[in-house]
Scaffold this active site. Sequence first.
Site, short mmCIF file in Angstrom:
data_model
loop_
_atom_site.label_atom_id
_atom_site.label_comp_id
_atom_site.label_asym_id
_atom_site.label_seq_id
_atom_site.Cartn_x
_atom_site.Cartn_y
_atom_site.Cartn_z
CB CYS A 1 -32.23 -46.57 21.85
SG CYS A 1 -32.37 -48.10 20.94
CB VAL B 1 -34.22 -51.24 17.73
CG1 VAL B 1 -32.73 -51.40 17.41
CG2 VAL B 1 -34.51 -51.71 19.15
CB ILE C 1 -38.00 -51.54 12.33
CG1 ILE C 1 -38.16 -53.03 12.67
CG2 ILE C 1 -36.69 -51.26 11.61
CD1 ILE C 1 -37.10 -53.61 13.58
CE LYS C 2 -36.03 -43.99 16.57
NZ LYS C 2 -35.25 -43.36 17.67
CB ILE C 3 -37.26 -46.72 8.71
CG1 ILE C 3 -37.49 -48.21 9.01
CG2 ILE C 3 -36.69 -46.48 7.31
CD1 ILE C 3 -36.45 -49.15 8.50
#
Length: 224
Positions: A27, A57, A84-86
């Site tokens: 997402c 996320v 973890i989306k960075i």
Amino acid sequence: MKLIIDNANIDDIRSMYEFFPMDGVTCNPTILAKEKRNPYDVLKEIRDFIEDGELHVQVVSEDSDTMVEEAYRILKELGNNTYIKIPTNKEGLRAIRILAAAGIHVTATAIYTQMQAFLAAKAGASYVAPYINRIDNLGSDGVRTAREIHDMFRNYGFKTEVLAASFKNSRQVITLCEYGIGATTISPDVLDLLIKNDSVVAALHTFRDDFEGLCGKGKTMLNC
Ligand code: G3P
């Protein structure tokens, strides 16, 4: 190729998992905003449903130190196998390096160029997420960009995989599937397009009509 759903609506996620062989959920802040509920309430519901499946996320902060803090909060709330989306800008690259060095799975997102992908992989990202349709809309070629990134990673022996995102049609997905890309994340409407085919519908109607002509209306191999 892993098949991931790009959505945060629990009903859509349940439905897609019911019918498709899904590998996880991604997402972004825009997708979460559509749910109009506290993001952690939404994400915990998804986590409970997918159990230990991949959940990606995204952080929202713009400086690397706060991105890292956000990452630890996300992990605390959502547990193992949370990626973890960075965003892959200068601050993001620093956050990716710090998190990857601590053994945290990172998905480098907002990838529009091969150079962003190279830098994210070198910083230790597990996935890079090129935005296929958004690249197409800049007059470039999203599928070609994703394939070139995939080849570059193989040439360098990077373990980083491409998690292609932002699809608007099934052709974009199928081309990358044929190419052996690591993963795609797809919205429910485009997932449905992967299997929607009027010729299949017509063939099945003919089979049913012919069988009912033989055995009677509503009859099947169960009760003929
Ligand atoms: O999460 C990033 C990507 O999936 C965005 O997709 O459809 O908003 O271009 P889209």
